[in-house]
Design an enzyme around this catalytic site. Structure first.
Site, PDB file in Angstrom:
ATOM      1  N   LYS A  74     -29.266  -2.076 -57.117  1.00  0.00           N
ATOM      2  CA  LYS A  74     -28.083  -1.380 -57.628  1.00  0.00           C
ATOM      3  C   LYS A  74     -28.409   0.051 -58.077  1.00  0.00           C
ATOM      4  O   LYS A  74     -27.524   0.821 -58.403  1.00  0.00           O
ATOM      5  CB  LYS A  74     -27.363  -2.191 -58.711  1.00  0.00           C
ATOM      6  CG  LYS A  74     -28.069  -2.389 -60.023  1.00  0.00           C
ATOM      7  CD  LYS A  74     -27.157  -3.263 -60.923  1.00  0.00           C
ATOM      8  CE  LYS A  74     -27.572  -3.249 -62.382  1.00  0.00           C
ATOM      9  NZ  LYS A  74     -28.938  -3.758 -62.651  1.00  0.00           N
ATOM     10  N   LYS A 109     -33.369  -3.495 -69.837  1.00  0.00           N
ATOM     11  CA  LYS A 109     -34.590  -2.965 -69.203  1.00  0.00           C
ATOM     12  C   LYS A 109     -34.511  -1.475 -68.922  1.00  0.00           C
ATOM     13  O   LYS A 109     -35.386  -0.720 -69.295  1.00  0.00           O
ATOM     14  CB  LYS A 109     -34.799  -3.608 -67.820  1.00  0.00           C
ATOM     15  CG  LYS A 109     -35.479  -4.875 -67.763  1.00  0.00           C
ATOM     16  CD  LYS A 109     -35.759  -5.277 -66.337  1.00  0.00           C
ATOM     17  CE  LYS A 109     -34.625  -5.111 -65.364  1.00  0.00           C
ATOM     18  NZ  LYS A 109     -33.463  -5.950 -65.604  1.00  0.00           N
ATOM     19  N   LYS A 155     -34.685 -10.011 -67.521  1.00  0.00           N
ATOM     20  CA  LYS A 155     -33.406 -10.511 -67.008  1.00  0.00           C
ATOM     21  C   LYS A 155     -32.384  -9.376 -66.901  1.00  0.00           C
ATOM     22  O   LYS A 155     -32.402  -8.443 -67.704  1.00  0.00           O
ATOM     23  CB  LYS A 155     -32.903 -11.582 -67.981  1.00  0.00           C
ATOM     24  CG  LYS A 155     -31.554 -12.168 -67.678  1.00  0.00           C
ATOM     25  CD  LYS A 155     -31.202 -13.173 -68.762  1.00  0.00           C
ATOM     26  CE  LYS A 155     -29.753 -13.585 -68.716  1.00  0.00           C
ATOM     27  NZ  LYS A 155     -28.800 -12.582 -69.145  1.00  0.00           N
ATOM     28  N   ASP A 194     -35.426 -11.531 -62.611  1.00  0.00           N
ATOM     29  CA  ASP A 194     -36.319 -12.632 -62.282  1.00  0.00           C
ATOM     30  C   ASP A 194     -37.238 -12.233 -61.130  1.00  0.00           C
ATOM     31  O   ASP A 194     -36.870 -11.416 -60.311  1.00  0.00           O
ATOM     32  CB  ASP A 194     -35.474 -13.822 -61.823  1.00  0.00           C
ATOM     33  CG  ASP A 194     -35.660 -15.008 -62.743  1.00  0.00           C
ATOM     34  OD1 ASP A 194     -36.746 -15.126 -63.319  1.00  0.00           O
ATOM     35  OD2 ASP A 194     -34.716 -15.812 -62.868  1.00  0.00           O
TER      36      ASP A 194
END
Lengths: 458, 289
Positions: free
Chosen positions: B43, B17, B12, B130
């Site tokens: 991004k 991450k 998420k 996701d």
């Protein structure tokens, strides 16, 4: 290959179970008898003189419809604004990722500068619809510079007949404003350009026959000043819809928005009986003196039936009471089947309806045929658009005449032992300009086409 | 050609991450491996802490500018300790199709044979949250990554995203796609958080690859535009990352997890609701200082 066809017999026409089975797109469709929503909007736009389509799509959407819709509609090119001249944003991967809005903005700007059009129709295909380009706001930027509308018509949203409705939906929402009513003015809906292969001649015939009873028909398509015709739609006293389903949505919208009632007729009237019935119905709604209507009917029927006597020997001596098969969109199929049965005494063997009518209209299409043919023979009625399935359904049957698309033409004799006439989309093997089967003369022309398949050869 | 370990790391948004991936890259690089990190998020900030906080040119933006003349050297930038950094890039928010962008970027890298040119031992794909569409599933399809990890905290939405990822892996596993290798438990400070994640992996027949505690050292390093490995190599947190990197490099486990159906997931979450409320209180207390 699955064959989930829907067969309807006289005994159970009202049973929903019997009428509703196949949804055409559940399985793969081989050589379907229509194209996609984008095609319907594109063809409809090109049907309007002065209409300029602006495709916001991949390049193939335009060139594909040149072959798949325009040539398929009786070898008709698209004019100055159609075919390879069509303005198209020709989206490629870059636009899929980063959006195609800027390219569309430039395309609209240059199209308005270059084309001598009066109505610009931006048609969004699959790519901008999937990635969510904000086409509406770009089109908004040009509304004070030209008459312009946006039709969101991704191909996956429906077939070409549904595209016709999407076009009108956009016109009603984005262009039309209330107008003073004009007595005896009617708009004609339900004849889908190109997909209804005889559209040009049919519209002209309808206009001419209504003129004879003092009704001014706004046929919108094919005439000079298409935009003016569109703008006067709200002035009409009535809308006339010549189909069991096509054009119904637009008629409803116009009824709600501009209080224009509509008259439904199951198809374009073919031949004397249907045309006389059509005139009586229109005359009654528009308060036209029945003397005037009956006097016209008498005159036209007298002429028509004398003409029908000329080829009568060929029918009686060579092909009397022949079985026939029809494979066509619902509008074409209904008119032709009733004419051949009720006026030539031919026997309907199998009718395949190819335009994928929405479920709610199917029963009414079946009833219209079954309840209005004067014969003890009951045809099988099958809703089918898959060319393989259509051919399978035609095998081992008694019919002598096959009225269908040109796809069956080359092998009709070999495969089905039938004489073939091209009457429905796609028609690649004949050029169709004014030829058509509507009205009194149209019935005669259908008669000519039937007889011409077997007389001669010398 | 040597066997390259290709790893995709999902999770998420905002769960850590990129922080985790970059620290694993840095730790593996420190240990002597040749590492490449590919950020798969429009991004394009996956590799920022490997490049001193600077943004690097993205594959998609460069493809757009160079019109077919793009060379891989233009988009593969050496970062900390010669780690090869790549950012797929993508459109502005609310425009175009980011999923297609990921597909295009990865296809470009594959076409250019970057593995032969750069010969990495490990390639890490850092993929946006996701698995919302086919594009973001690209790294787990056949021929890209061979092992998948997910970073998750004990937060329900993070677990929800992990469960969605499991669904994606299950789907693509039939066609030779990547298999799952473990959940990286991030921001795990309280025993209850550990309990929740351990129960989740039990329910989904999966495993935990490692626990990472919440740490201010990480935040501090990030503010400096660095990984913890680079900024505080001697800290406990750096040791945590080094251990995790080592275990991931040596991890041979590859399997199809059993995602929970939405009703099952909802019921499971409900069964933890009291515990979660208690946790929230503890967390709030933790931050009051």
């Amino acid at each position: 290959m699955t064959s989930k066809n829907e067969k309807v017999n006289q005994e159970n026409i009202l049973s929903n179970d019997q009428i509703q089975i196949n949804s055409y797109e559940n399985d793969s469709v081989e050589a379907p008898r229509y194209s996609c929503a984008l095609s319907g909007v594109y063809g409809t736009t090109l049907g309007i003189r002065g209409g300029v389509p602006i495709l916001h799509s991949g390049a193939g959407c335009g060139i594909g419809q040149l072959f798949g819709t325009l040539y398929a509609g009786g070898q008709s090119a698209g004019g100055n604004e159609g075919g390879t001249s069509t303005p198209c944003s020709c989206l490629v991967e870059e636009h899929v990722i980063f959006g195609g809005e800027e390219k569309l903005r430039n395309l609209i700007q240059s199209t308005i500068e270059i084309f001598n059009g009066s109505l610009f129709v931006v048609i969004s295909g699959c790519v901008p619809s999937l990635i969510g380009d904000d086409v509406d706001s770009i089109v908004d930027e040009f509304r004070d510079k030209a008459s312009i509308i946006h039709v969101n018509a991704p191909g996956f949203e429906g077939n070409s007949f549904e595209g016709y409705e999407q076009f009108w939906d956009a016109i009603v929402k984005q262009l039309l404003t209330p107008k003073e009513k004009q007595p005896k003015l009617v708009n004609i809906f339900g004849i889908v350009p190109y997909n209804h292969v005889f559209w040009k001649g049919e519209l002209l015939n309808i206009k001419n026959i209504l003129k004879k009873i003092g009704v001014d028909a706004n046929i919108i398509f094919t005439e000079k000043d298409g935009l003016e015709n569109i703008k006067k739609i709200p002035s009409a006293e009535y809308n006339i819809v010549l189909s069991q389903w096509q054009g119904h949505e637009i008629a409803e919208r116009l009824k709600n928005k501009f209080q224009i009632p509509y008259i439904k007729f199951p198809s374009v009237p073919v031949g004397a009986k249907q045309t006389s019935e059509f005139l009586r119905k229109v005359g009654e709604k528009l308060n036209i003196s029945s003397d005037k209507i009956e006097s016209l009917i008498e005159e036209e029927e007298d002429r028509t039936y004398r003409f029908m006597e000329y080829p009568a020997d060929a029918v009686i001596l060579v092909r009397p009471h022949s079985y026939f098969a029809v494979v066509a969109d619902s509008g074409t199929a209904i008119g032709i089947t009733k004419f051949l049965t009720n006026e030539l005494g031919y026997l309907p063997d199998i009718i395949q309806i190819t335009d994928n009518p929405p479920d709610k209209y199917r029963e009414s299409i079946v009833k219209e045929i079954i309840e209005n043919i004067e014969t003890v023979v009951r045809p099988d009625i099958i809703f089918e658009a898959d060319t393989y399935n259509i051919r399978e359904n035609l095998k081992d049957r008694p019919f002598l005449f096959l009225l269908s698309s040109s796809l069956e033409a080359p092998t009709a004799t070999e495969d089905f032992g039938a004489l073939h006439i091209s009457v429905s989309f796609p028609v690649y093997n004949r050029s169709i300009l004014v030829h058509n089967y509507s009205g009194y003369d149209g019935g005669l022309q259908l008669f000519e086409d039937v007889i011409s398949t077997f007389v001669g050869p010398l | 050609m040597k066997k390259i370990k290709e790893i995709a790391i999902y999770g998420k948004g905002g769960i850590g991450k990129s922080t985790t991936t970059s620290n694993i890259s840095a730790a593996l690089s420190d240990a002597g491996y040749t590492v490449m990190q590919v950020g798969c998020d429009p991004k394009s900030d996956s590799t920022n802490t490997l490049t001193g906080g600077k943004s690097i040119p993205t594959v998609l933006e460069s493809l757009r500018k160079r019109r077919g003349n793009l060379k891989v050297e233009d988009v593969i930038i050496e970062g900390f300790n010669e780690i090869y950094c790549v950012e797929a890039g993508g459109p502005e928010p609310g425009v175009g199709c980011a999923g297609r962008g990921i597909i295009t970027a990865i296809e470009f890298l594959k076409q250019e044979n970057i593995y032969e040119k750069y010969s990495p031992d490990v390639v890490l794909y850092d993929v946006l949250g996701d698995v919302v569409c086919g594009g973001f599933a690209m790294p787990i399809r056949e021929g890209v990554a061979n092992q998948v990890y997910t970073v998750s905290s004990a937060d329900f939405m993070a677990i929800y995203a992990a469960n969605n990822l499991f669904k994606g892996i299950k789907k693509y596993s039939n066609g030779g796609g990547a298999l799952f290798s473990g959940l990286i438990a991030n921001s795990v400070t309280f025993p209850a958080q550990k309990d929740i994640l351990e129960d989740f992996i039990l329910q989904t027949k999966s495993t935990i690859a490692g626990f990472i505690p919440r740490s201010l050292t990480v935040t501090q390093a990030e503010l400096w535009g660095k990984t913890t490995i680079e900024a505080n190599p001697d800290s406990n947190q750096a040791e945590v990352y080094r251990k995790l990197a080592k275990s991931i490099y040596n991890n041979k486990e590859e399997y199809i997890p059993s995602p929970l159906e939405s009703d099952e997931l909802k019921n499971w979450a409900e069964s933890w609701s009291d515990k979660l409320l208690e946790l929230r209180k503890q967390e709030e207390g933790d931050f009051k200082i």
